[in-house]
Write a protein that holds these residues in place. Structure first.
Motif, PDB file in Angstrom:
ATOM      1  N   HIS A  27     -27.734  64.374 163.039  1.00 61.86           N
ATOM      2  CA  HIS A  27     -26.723  63.229 162.933  1.00 61.86           C
ATOM      3  C   HIS A  27     -27.185  61.780 162.599  1.00 61.86           C
ATOM      4  O   HIS A  27     -26.928  61.092 161.876  1.00 61.86           O
ATOM      5  N   GLU A  28     -28.380  61.619 163.444  1.00 61.36           N
ATOM      6  CA  GLU A  28     -29.114  60.384 163.518  1.00 61.36           C
ATOM      7  C   GLU A  28     -29.625  60.326 161.870  1.00 61.36           C
ATOM      8  O   GLU A  28     -29.681  59.031 161.494  1.00 61.36           O
ATOM      9  N   ARG A  29     -30.303  61.299 161.516  1.00 63.90           N
ATOM     10  CA  ARG A  29     -30.943  61.304 160.053  1.00 63.90           C
ATOM     11  C   ARG A  29     -29.975  60.911 159.076  1.00 63.90           C
ATOM     12  O   ARG A  29     -30.187  60.044 158.044  1.00 63.90           O
ATOM     13  N   ILE A  30     -28.717  61.420 159.169  1.00 65.39           N
ATOM     14  CA  ILE A  30     -27.760  61.017 157.999  1.00 65.39           C
ATOM     15  C   ILE A  30     -27.242  59.558 158.132  1.00 65.39           C
ATOM     16  O   ILE A  30     -27.276  58.947 157.301  1.00 65.39           O
ATOM     17  N   ILE A  31     -27.122  59.152 159.483  1.00 64.84           N
ATOM     18  CA  ILE A  31     -26.881  57.702 159.741  1.00 64.84           C
ATOM     19  C   ILE A  31     -27.937  56.749 158.983  1.00 64.84           C
ATOM     20  O   ILE A  31     -27.754  55.766 158.319  1.00 64.84           O
ATOM     21  N   GLU A  32     -29.258  57.073 159.291  1.00 63.34           N
ATOM     22  CA  GLU A  32     -30.267  56.319 158.896  1.00 63.34           C
ATOM     23  C   GLU A  32     -30.298  56.219 157.221  1.00 63.34           C
ATOM     24  O   GLU A  32     -30.529  55.147 156.604  1.00 63.34           O
ATOM     25  N   ALA A  33     -29.949  57.547 156.821  1.00 61.91           N
ATOM     26  CA  ALA A  33     -29.947  57.610 155.347  1.00 61.91           C
ATOM     27  C   ALA A  33     -28.927  56.818 154.616  1.00 61.91           C
ATOM     28  O   ALA A  33     -28.995  56.020 153.739  1.00 61.91           O
ATOM     29  N   ALA A  34     -27.919  56.871 155.272  1.00 60.20           N
ATOM     30  CA  ALA A  34     -26.416  56.175 154.955  1.00 60.20           C
ATOM     31  C   ALA A  34     -26.601  54.557 154.999  1.00 60.20           C
ATOM     32  O   ALA A  34     -26.668  53.849 153.786  1.00 60.20           O
ATOM     33  N   LEU A  35     -27.238  54.315 155.936  1.00 60.15           N
ATOM     34  CA  LEU A  35     -27.609  52.764 156.220  1.00 60.15           C
ATOM     35  C   LEU A  35     -28.401  52.275 155.118  1.00 60.15           C
ATOM     36  O   LEU A  35     -28.238  50.994 154.739  1.00 60.15           O
ATOM     37  N   HIS A  36     -29.476  53.073 154.935  1.00 59.84           N
ATOM     38  CA  HIS A  36     -30.623  52.662 153.775  1.00 59.84           C
ATOM     39  C   HIS A  36     -30.130  52.513 152.473  1.00 59.84           C
ATOM     40  O   HIS A  36     -30.268  51.449 151.558  1.00 59.84           O
ATOM     41  N   VAL A  37     -29.166  53.628 152.265  1.00 60.89           N
ATOM     42  CA  VAL A  37     -28.590  53.291 150.778  1.00 60.89           C
ATOM     43  C   VAL A  37     -27.663  52.150 150.776  1.00 60.89           C
ATOM     44  O   VAL A  37     -27.637  51.351 149.793  1.00 60.89           O
ATOM     45  N   LEU A  38     -26.949  51.785 151.872  1.00 61.11           N
ATOM     46  CA  LEU A  38     -25.920  50.765 151.880  1.00 61.11           C
ATOM     47  C   LEU A  38     -26.769  49.571 151.674  1.00 61.11           C
ATOM     48  O   LEU A  38     -26.328  48.650 151.063  1.00 61.11           O
ATOM     49  N   GLU A  39     -27.696  49.356 152.620  1.00 60.50           N
ATOM     50  CA  GLU A  39     -28.510  48.006 152.793  1.00 60.50           C
ATOM     51  C   GLU A  39     -29.119  47.714 151.270  1.00 60.50           C
ATOM     52  O   GLU A  39     -29.369  46.532 150.955  1.00 60.50           O
ATOM     53  N   THR A  40     -29.598  48.698 150.745  1.00 67.49           N
ATOM     54  CA  THR A  40     -30.453  48.523 149.367  1.00 67.49           C
ATOM     55  C   THR A  40     -30.014  48.778 148.069  1.00 67.49           C
ATOM     56  O   THR A  40     -30.214  47.871 147.144  1.00 67.49           O
ATOM     57  N   TYR A 108     -24.310  34.572 163.744  1.00 67.72           N
ATOM     58  CA  TYR A 108     -23.458  35.319 163.332  1.00 67.72           C
ATOM     59  C   TYR A 108     -23.408  35.241 161.568  1.00 67.72           C
ATOM     60  O   TYR A 108     -23.536  36.246 160.897  1.00 67.72           O
ATOM     61  N   VAL A 109     -23.680  33.934 161.089  1.00 72.24           N
ATOM     62  CA  VAL A 109     -23.555  33.695 159.770  1.00 72.24           C
ATOM     63  C   VAL A 109     -24.926  34.233 159.042  1.00 72.24           C
ATOM     64  O   VAL A 109     -24.886  34.739 158.224  1.00 72.24           O
ATOM     65  N   ARG A 110     -26.205  34.072 160.011  1.00 71.31           N
ATOM     66  CA  ARG A 110     -27.304  34.499 159.473  1.00 71.31           C
ATOM     67  C   ARG A 110     -27.432  35.934 159.488  1.00 71.31           C
ATOM     68  O   ARG A 110     -27.836  36.705 158.476  1.00 71.31           O
ATOM     69  N   PHE A 111     -26.627  36.800 160.257  1.00 69.08           N
ATOM     70  CA  PHE A 111     -26.500  38.477 160.232  1.00 69.08           C
ATOM     71  C   PHE A 111     -25.847  38.588 158.966  1.00 69.08           C
ATOM     72  O   PHE A 111     -26.130  39.603 158.330  1.00 69.08           O
ATOM     73  N   ALA A 112     -24.610  37.780 158.511  1.00 69.82           N
ATOM     74  CA  ALA A 112     -24.124  38.065 157.464  1.00 69.82           C
ATOM     75  C   ALA A 112     -24.862  38.046 156.316  1.00 69.82           C
ATOM     76  O   ALA A 112     -24.778  38.537 155.254  1.00 69.82           O
ATOM     77  N   GLY A 113     -25.825  37.071 156.331  1.00 67.70           N
ATOM     78  CA  GLY A 113     -26.586  36.803 155.263  1.00 67.70           C
ATOM     79  C   GLY A 113     -27.701  37.775 155.236  1.00 67.70           C
ATOM     80  O   GLY A 113     -28.292  38.111 154.096  1.00 67.70           O
ATOM     81  N   GLU A 114     -28.095  38.155 156.144  1.00 67.83           N
ATOM     82  CA  GLU A 114     -29.415  39.130 156.159  1.00 67.83           C
ATOM     83  C   GLU A 114     -28.916  40.457 155.874  1.00 67.83           C
ATOM     84  O   GLU A 114     -29.899  41.382 155.458  1.00 67.83           O
ATOM     85  N   HIS A 115     -27.729  40.948 156.239  1.00 63.51           N
ATOM     86  CA  HIS A 115     -27.180  42.138 155.974  1.00 63.51           C
ATOM     87  C   HIS A 115     -25.802  42.120 155.167  1.00 63.51           C
ATOM     88  O   HIS A 115     -24.763  42.653 155.547  1.00 63.51           O
ATOM     89  N   PRO A 116     -25.916  41.706 154.088  1.00 59.26           N
ATOM     90  CA  PRO A 116     -24.701  41.342 153.030  1.00 59.26           C
ATOM     91  C   PRO A 116     -23.867  42.837 152.993  1.00 59.26           C
ATOM     92  O   PRO A 116     -22.646  42.615 153.017  1.00 59.26           O
ATOM     93  N   HIS A 117     -24.559  43.704 152.594  1.00 60.84           N
ATOM     94  CA  HIS A 117     -23.710  44.877 152.206  1.00 60.84           C
ATOM     95  C   HIS A 117     -23.065  45.577 153.651  1.00 60.84           C
ATOM     96  O   HIS A 117     -21.928  45.920 153.513  1.00 60.84           O
ATOM     97  N   LEU A 118     -23.977  45.594 154.705  1.00 56.50           N
ATOM     98  CA  LEU A 118     -23.421  46.144 155.732  1.00 56.50           C
ATOM     99  C   LEU A 118     -22.098  45.227 156.320  1.00 56.50           C
ATOM    100  O   LEU A 118     -21.264  45.513 156.932  1.00 56.50           O
ATOM    101  N   TYR A 119     -22.355  43.991 156.342  1.00 55.48           N
ATOM    102  CA  TYR A 119     -21.129  43.009 156.687  1.00 55.48           C
ATOM    103  C   TYR A 119     -20.054  43.189 155.782  1.00 55.48           C
ATOM    104  O   TYR A 119     -19.120  43.300 156.189  1.00 55.48           O
ATOM    105  N   GLN A 120     -20.273  43.254 154.404  1.00 57.06           N
ATOM    106  CA  GLN A 120     -18.953  43.530 153.612  1.00 57.06           C
ATOM    107  C   GLN A 120     -18.350  45.032 154.186  1.00 57.06           C
ATOM    108  O   GLN A 120     -17.214  44.785 154.242  1.00 57.06           O
ATOM    109  N   VAL A 121     -18.986  46.109 154.573  1.00 55.86           N
ATOM    110  CA  VAL A 121     -18.451  47.336 154.791  1.00 55.86           C
ATOM    111  C   VAL A 121     -17.894  46.990 156.221  1.00 55.86           C
ATOM    112  O   VAL A 121     -16.572  47.484 156.258  1.00 55.86           O
TER     113      VAL A 121
END
Length: 221
Positions: A27-40, A108-121
């Motif tokens: 389960h953790e591996r799936i989450i980590e892989a999904a997060l990597h794809v989303l962020e990159t 909060y704004v810094r987080f949005a800038g550093e994680h744009p795709h995650l923040y979008q989702v």
């Protein structure tokens, strides 16, 4: 015979524990892989087939953990809110509640800038509103607690705490969105967030003082 029964139970528990641990690791591996794809690569690249390939499992194995892509995305949204809350609170240790509020706005704004795709989702309308609020509740509760501390510190009675929180959150969301524009940028957006939060809080304090003054004048009159 009694000892054999105990040993059998121990073996069964050991197998059950091992399987639970393996399932949790998968389960953790799936989450980590999904997060990597989303962020990159962004939300468009996030598919069950792609994630299954990255963790070297078949798609049915992923579906054993997540009923569909929406369930996987919701898990990422929950992770994003936990990460944002941890980072924002860690970067805002000030004892003075006003300074802490302004620092949190900036973070909060810094987080949005550093994680744009995650923040979008995390803020995507495709996510069920009730589910999104459920996974965001710890962050909402933290903001409520902080705003309650600010209110008590300045003796400002907020008529509707939920509405006040939504006002602040909506303001920061809008400014964070501006930060993605090349004409604004994240650094400037962080300064704007601090200024906006300061202006809103000052407005509430000013309004409270004016209301108190009106009450005193009515009592005297």
């Amino acid at each position: 015979m009694f000892e054999d029964t105990i040993e059998a139970k121990r073996r069964t528990m050991s197998i059950s524990t091992r399987r639970a641990r393996e399932r949790a690791n998968t389960h953790e591996r799936i989450i980590e892989a999904a997060l990597h794809v989303l962020e990159t690569e962004g939300p468009a690249a996030l598919t069950i087939r792609r994630i299954a390939g990255d963790v070297e499992y078949s798609a049915p194995v992923v579906y054993q953990h997540f009923a569909n892509k929406e369930a996987l995305v919701l898990e990422l949204v929950a992770y994003g809110h936990r990460l944002m809350l941890a980072e924002v609170l860690h970067a805002s240790p000030e004892a003075d509640v006003d300074l802490r509020m302004r620092r949190i706005a900036s973070e909060y704004v810094r987080f949005a800038g550093e994680h744009p795709h995650l923040y979008q989702v995390m803020n995507a309308p495709a996510i069920d509103a009730d589910e999104r609020r459920r996974v965001a509740q710890p962050a909402i509760d933290a903001l409520k607690e902080l705003l309650s501390s600010w209110s008590a510190r300045h003796e400002v009675v907020l008529a509707d705490l939920d509405e006040a929180c939504e006002t602040l959150w909506g303001t920061l969301y809008g400014i964070a969105s501006l930060g993605h524009l090349s004409t604004v940028g994240n650094d400037r957006a962080r300064r704007l967030a601090e200024q906006a939060l300061h202006a809103i809080l000052l407005g509430w304090r000013t309004e409270a003082l004016a209301n108190d003054q009106d009450q005193r004048e009515k009592m005297q009159g």
